[in-house]
Write a protein that holds these residues in place. Structure first.
Motif, PDB file in Angstrom:
ATOM      1  N   PRO A 154      47.666  61.500  63.662  1.00 44.09           N
ATOM      2  CA  PRO A 154      48.554  62.203  62.732  1.00 44.09           C
ATOM      3  C   PRO A 154      48.346  61.632  61.322  1.00 44.09           C
ATOM      4  O   PRO A 154      47.905  60.492  61.161  1.00 44.09           O
ATOM      5  CB  PRO A 154      49.956  61.900  63.264  1.00 44.09           C
ATOM      6  N   ASN A 155      48.670  62.414  60.348  1.00 46.39           N
ATOM      7  CA  ASN A 155      48.508  61.990  58.955  1.00 46.39           C
ATOM      8  C   ASN A 155      49.564  60.932  58.640  1.00 46.39           C
ATOM      9  O   ASN A 155      50.742  61.246  58.479  1.00 46.39           O
ATOM     10  CB  ASN A 155      48.641  63.197  58.024  1.00 46.39           C
ATOM     11  N   THR A 156      49.140  59.693  58.535  1.00 47.57           N
ATOM     12  CA  THR A 156      50.081  58.590  58.310  1.00 47.57           C
ATOM     13  C   THR A 156      50.580  58.516  56.872  1.00 47.57           C
ATOM     14  O   THR A 156      51.492  57.744  56.586  1.00 47.57           O
ATOM     15  CB  THR A 156      49.457  57.241  58.714  1.00 47.57           C
ATOM     16  N   THR A 157      50.005  59.316  55.979  1.00 49.11           N
ATOM     17  CA  THR A 157      50.546  59.359  54.609  1.00 49.11           C
ATOM     18  C   THR A 157      51.705  60.344  54.516  1.00 49.11           C
ATOM     19  O   THR A 157      52.413  60.362  53.522  1.00 49.11           O
ATOM     20  CB  THR A 157      49.454  59.727  53.588  1.00 49.11           C
ATOM     21  N   CYS A 158      51.900  61.121  55.577  1.00 56.11           N
ATOM     22  CA  CYS A 158      53.033  62.049  55.655  1.00 56.11           C
ATOM     23  C   CYS A 158      54.217  61.297  56.266  1.00 56.11           C
ATOM     24  O   CYS A 158      54.045  60.523  57.216  1.00 56.11           O
ATOM     25  CB  CYS A 158      52.655  63.245  56.523  1.00 56.11           C
ATOM     26  N   CYS A 159      55.405  61.508  55.757  1.00 55.12           N
ATOM     27  CA  CYS A 159      56.576  60.783  56.266  1.00 55.12           C
ATOM     28  C   CYS A 159      56.856  61.106  57.736  1.00 55.12           C
ATOM     29  O   CYS A 159      57.384  60.275  58.466  1.00 55.12           O
ATOM     30  CB  CYS A 159      57.803  61.064  55.399  1.00 55.12           C
ATOM     31  N   ILE A 160      56.503  62.281  58.179  1.00 53.20           N
ATOM     32  CA  ILE A 160      56.681  62.635  59.592  1.00 53.20           C
ATOM     33  C   ILE A 160      55.525  62.083  60.413  1.00 53.20           C
ATOM     34  O   ILE A 160      55.733  61.444  61.443  1.00 53.20           O
ATOM     35  CB  ILE A 160      56.811  64.167  59.759  1.00 53.20           C
ATOM     36  N   GLY A 161      54.315  62.308  59.965  1.00 58.02           N
ATOM     37  CA  GLY A 161      53.130  61.826  60.674  1.00 58.02           C
ATOM     38  C   GLY A 161      53.130  60.322  60.862  1.00 58.02           C
ATOM     39  O   GLY A 161      52.642  59.810  61.872  1.00 58.02           O
ATOM     40  N   ALA A 162      53.693  59.594  59.903  1.00 57.07           N
ATOM     41  CA  ALA A 162      53.721  58.135  59.977  1.00 57.07           C
ATOM     42  C   ALA A 162      54.654  57.625  61.075  1.00 57.07           C
ATOM     43  O   ALA A 162      54.485  56.518  61.571  1.00 57.07           O
ATOM     44  CB  ALA A 162      54.141  57.559  58.628  1.00 57.07           C
ATOM     45  N   HIS A 163      55.623  58.426  61.484  1.00 59.02           N
ATOM     46  CA  HIS A 163      56.649  57.952  62.424  1.00 59.02           C
ATOM     47  C   HIS A 163      56.801  58.809  63.678  1.00 59.02           C
ATOM     48  O   HIS A 163      57.665  58.517  64.508  1.00 59.02           O
ATOM     49  CB  HIS A 163      57.999  57.859  61.704  1.00 59.02           C
TER      50      HIS A 163
END
Length: 142
Positions: free
Chosen positions: A97-106
């Motif tokens: 997941p895109n870890t720079t996205c607040c959702i993707g990071a968590h």
């Protein structure tokens, strides 16, 4: 992620119990006929079941038998025998997941607890059923 291996393994184990009782041959070709698949698929499933100690293959005579009474084999035993080694869960998590996205990071931290609970519930429920329960139902429906 579970493919059809589990349902095929249940089919195979049911055949082994019923065919043995009726004196029918329990070789991969006969089993494959009932499952409506290739005998190679059946041999792979049987190999997994053998590795788990659930069946014994009698070389030379083309016969496979259960290693213990069907009432002592839980559906969880069969599930664990055929689930892919690389798969700890029914639910595969998506990759990267895109870890720079607040959702993707968590997202993994958020979804892991409910998915673990669901996996545990599945395994707990499978442990309450035995192969004998499946065999009994098939016999009642014949």
């Amino acid at each position: 992620y579970m493919n059809t291996k589990f349902s095929v393994a249940l089919h195979v184990m049911t055949i082994l119990q019923l065919y043995e009782c009726k004196g029918y041959p329990t070789n991969s070709e006969n089993i494959a006929h009932s499952v409506n698949t290739n005998a190679v698929v059946i041999r792979r499933i049987i190999s997994s079941l053998k590795k788990a100690g659930l069946v014994e293959v009698h070389s030379g005579v083309g016969r496979t038998t259960l290693t213990r009474c069907s009432k002592d084999i839980s559906l969880l035993d069969i599930y664990m025998a055929v689930k892919p080694d690389s798969c700890d869960w029914v639910f595969n998590l998506h990759k990267n997941p895109n870890t720079t996205c607040c959702i993707g990071a968590h997202i993994f931290e958020a979804i892991t607890p409910p998915l673990q609970d669901a996996q545990k519930a599945l395994e707990d429920k499978l442990s309450t059923y035995s192969l004998q329960d499946i065999v009994k139902t098939v016999i009642e429906m014949e």
